[in-house]
Design a protein around this motif. Sequence first.
Motif, mmCIF file in Angstrom:
data_model
loop_
_atom_site.group_PDB
_atom_site.id
_atom_site.type_symbol
_atom_site.label_atom_id
_atom_site.label_comp_id
_atom_site.label_asym_id
_atom_site.label_seq_id
_atom_site.Cartn_x
_atom_site.Cartn_y
_atom_site.Cartn_z
ATOM 1 N N PRO A 19 17.691 7.983 24.169
ATOM 2 C CA PRO A 19 17.164 8.623 25.377
ATOM 3 C C PRO A 19 17.928 9.905 25.692
ATOM 4 C CG PRO A 19 18.475 6.686 25.937
ATOM 5 C CD PRO A 19 18.313 6.680 24.453
ATOM 6 N N ARG A 20 17.250 10.819 26.365
ATOM 7 C CA ARG A 20 17.864 12.081 26.761
ATOM 8 C C ARG A 20 18.452 12.002 28.165
ATOM 9 N NH1 ARG A 20 14.833 16.143 23.907
ATOM 10 N NH2 ARG A 20 15.840 17.737 25.194
ATOM 11 N N CYS A 21 18.135 10.927 28.878
ATOM 12 C CA CYS A 21 18.671 10.709 30.220
ATOM 13 C C CYS A 21 18.543 9.227 30.552
ATOM 14 C CB CYS A 21 17.908 11.555 31.255
ATOM 15 S SG CYS A 21 18.482 11.383 32.964
ATOM 16 N N VAL A 22 19.502 8.705 31.325
ATOM 17 C CA VAL A 22 19.447 7.331 31.814
ATOM 18 C C VAL A 22 19.433 7.387 33.336
ATOM 19 C CG1 VAL A 22 20.697 5.147 32.010
ATOM 20 C CG2 VAL A 22 20.585 6.324 29.808
ATOM 21 N N LEU A 23 18.471 6.700 33.945
ATOM 22 C CA LEU A 23 18.371 6.620 35.405
ATOM 23 C C LEU A 23 18.572 5.177 35.835
ATOM 24 C CD1 LEU A 23 17.631 7.839 38.213
ATOM 25 C CD2 LEU A 23 15.267 7.230 37.701
ATOM 26 N N GLU A 77 24.937 -5.927 36.623
ATOM 27 C CA GLU A 77 25.572 -6.079 35.312
ATOM 28 C C GLU A 77 24.852 -5.224 34.272
ATOM 29 O OE1 GLU A 77 26.006 -10.117 34.129
ATOM 30 O OE2 GLU A 77 26.974 -10.742 35.983
ATOM 31 N N ILE A 78 23.537 -5.200 34.364
ATOM 32 C CA ILE A 78 22.762 -4.374 33.440
ATOM 33 C C ILE A 78 23.071 -2.904 33.664
ATOM 34 C CG2 ILE A 78 20.404 -3.662 32.851
ATOM 35 C CD1 ILE A 78 19.558 -6.568 33.564
ATOM 36 N N ALA A 79 23.131 -2.475 34.935
ATOM 37 C CA ALA A 79 23.420 -1.075 35.247
ATOM 38 C C ALA A 79 24.778 -0.663 34.708
ATOM 39 C CB ALA A 79 23.358 -0.859 36.761
ATOM 40 N N LEU A 80 25.798 -1.490 34.897
ATOM 41 C CA LEU A 80 27.136 -1.157 34.416
ATOM 42 C C LEU A 80 27.177 -1.040 32.901
ATOM 43 C CD1 LEU A 80 29.459 -3.341 36.675
ATOM 44 C CD2 LEU A 80 29.501 -0.850 36.456
ATOM 45 N N HIS A 81 26.551 -1.979 32.223
ATOM 46 C CA HIS A 81 26.584 -1.944 30.760
ATOM 47 C C HIS A 81 25.860 -0.700 30.237
ATOM 48 C CE1 HIS A 81 27.199 -3.831 26.835
ATOM 49 N NE2 HIS A 81 26.058 -3.264 26.501
ATOM 50 N N LEU A 82 24.720 -0.389 30.811
ATOM 51 C CA LEU A 82 23.984 0.786 30.344
ATOM 52 C C LEU A 82 24.742 2.072 30.652
ATOM 53 C CD1 LEU A 82 20.255 -0.006 31.182
ATOM 54 C CD2 LEU A 82 21.310 0.227 28.927
ATOM 55 N N ALA A 83 25.399 2.138 31.799
ATOM 56 C CA ALA A 83 26.163 3.338 32.132
ATOM 57 C C ALA A 83 27.296 3.548 31.130
ATOM 58 C CB ALA A 83 26.702 3.238 33.553
ATOM 59 N N ARG A 84 27.988 2.472 30.769
ATOM 60 C CA ARG A 84 29.061 2.598 29.768
ATOM 61 C C ARG A 84 28.490 2.988 28.410
ATOM 62 N NH1 ARG A 84 30.790 -2.709 32.168
ATOM 63 N NH2 ARG A 84 32.356 -2.209 33.770
ATOM 64 N N TRP A 85 27.391 2.372 28.053
ATOM 65 C CA TRP A 85 26.718 2.678 26.780
ATOM 66 C C TRP A 85 26.319 4.153 26.730
ATOM 67 C CZ3 TRP A 85 21.574 4.167 25.909
ATOM 68 C CH2 TRP A 85 21.107 4.041 24.601
ATOM 69 N N ALA A 86 25.738 4.661 27.809
ATOM 70 C CA ALA A 86 25.315 6.066 27.853
ATOM 71 C C ALA A 86 26.517 6.994 27.832
ATOM 72 C CB ALA A 86 24.472 6.310 29.101
ATOM 73 N N ARG A 87 27.585 6.654 28.552
ATOM 74 C CA ARG A 87 28.780 7.501 28.589
ATOM 75 C C ARG A 87 29.372 7.651 27.184
ATOM 76 N NH1 ARG A 87 32.637 9.198 32.356
ATOM 77 N NH2 ARG A 87 30.773 9.528 33.640
ATOM 78 N N LEU A 142 31.121 6.234 36.277
ATOM 79 C CA LEU A 142 30.379 6.394 35.026
ATOM 80 C C LEU A 142 29.156 7.290 35.188
ATOM 81 C CD1 LEU A 142 30.431 2.606 34.074
ATOM 82 C CD2 LEU A 142 31.907 4.392 33.122
ATOM 83 N N VAL A 143 28.962 7.844 36.383
ATOM 84 C CA VAL A 143 27.748 8.580 36.719
ATOM 85 C C VAL A 143 27.987 10.084 36.633
ATOM 86 C CG1 VAL A 143 26.213 9.131 38.672
ATOM 87 C CG2 VAL A 143 26.775 6.744 38.142
#
Length: 291
Positions: A137-141, A148-158, A181-182
């Motif tokens: 993806p070019r952006c994660v919102l 828990e899902i939000a935290l994992h995805l934020a770390r993954w995107a970072r 992470l934002v």
Amino acid sequence: MRVLLAGLCTVDQVQRVAEIPAPGEKVRSLSMDVAAGGPATNAAVTVAALGAEATLLTVAGAHPLAALARADLDAHGVDLVDLDPGQPDPPAISAVVVRESDGERTVVSRNAHASSRSVLSMRSLHAQLPRLEDEMPRCVLLDGHHPEIALHLARWARERKVPVVLDAGSWKPVFGELLPLVDIAACSSLYRGDDPRAYGVPVVITTAGPEPVRWTTADGSGAVPVPVTQARDTLGAGDVWHGAFAYAVARGVEGLQAWIGFANEVAAERVRHEGPRSWTASVAKMGEGLP
């Protein structure tokens, strides 16, 4: 081009009325619609309407009411990834009343309930990540629901240098861990919580309905005006704004003020139309206005 979104998916029952009823009063609605709702969900519909690939990670579950949300999202081109398809409980339901004269809305709803099945959702998420990396993806919102899902995805995107946008409509307990992470925190004027800048968020935006959208970075601050329009339906306008903004970030051109201006235009187009989805056809070509 893909935008990855994660958060709440509800079933919205929307009644349009001449006047919002007083306590104890019964009124006849002018129209009734049922659609999927929730911040990340409406943003995903916006991304898809603008012509990008929209992948929504959420928990819908196996309850019959969840089928209503699935059908709506499928009809509007959203790739729904249900991280707990066996969840037996009904999805969150929003009862919405929209006033005919000015499009103002009243909403009664519940957030995503805490689930003892969150471990199953995380296992499903880990299983999905290799597929997501096939078309990064070019952006994660994120909207902060399903923390828990939000935290994992934020770390993954970072780790992959994918920009993370947070829809900070209201303070949520997970924000203490999530904000560091934002990359961009987009807050509503009703946001009451810690200043995202205190957590190192480099870009903070505040939306305020028809008022100019304010932005702050380490290099300065400013405001971008919102187009003047006659509102017919304000339901989900903020969610649409976030989806359009994420789409603009994913395009990666022009810069912050242009991204905000584009999101303002798309949200203004949304409020000109009655109903939860009637606006999508009108914004379908707006993405072509960006280089």
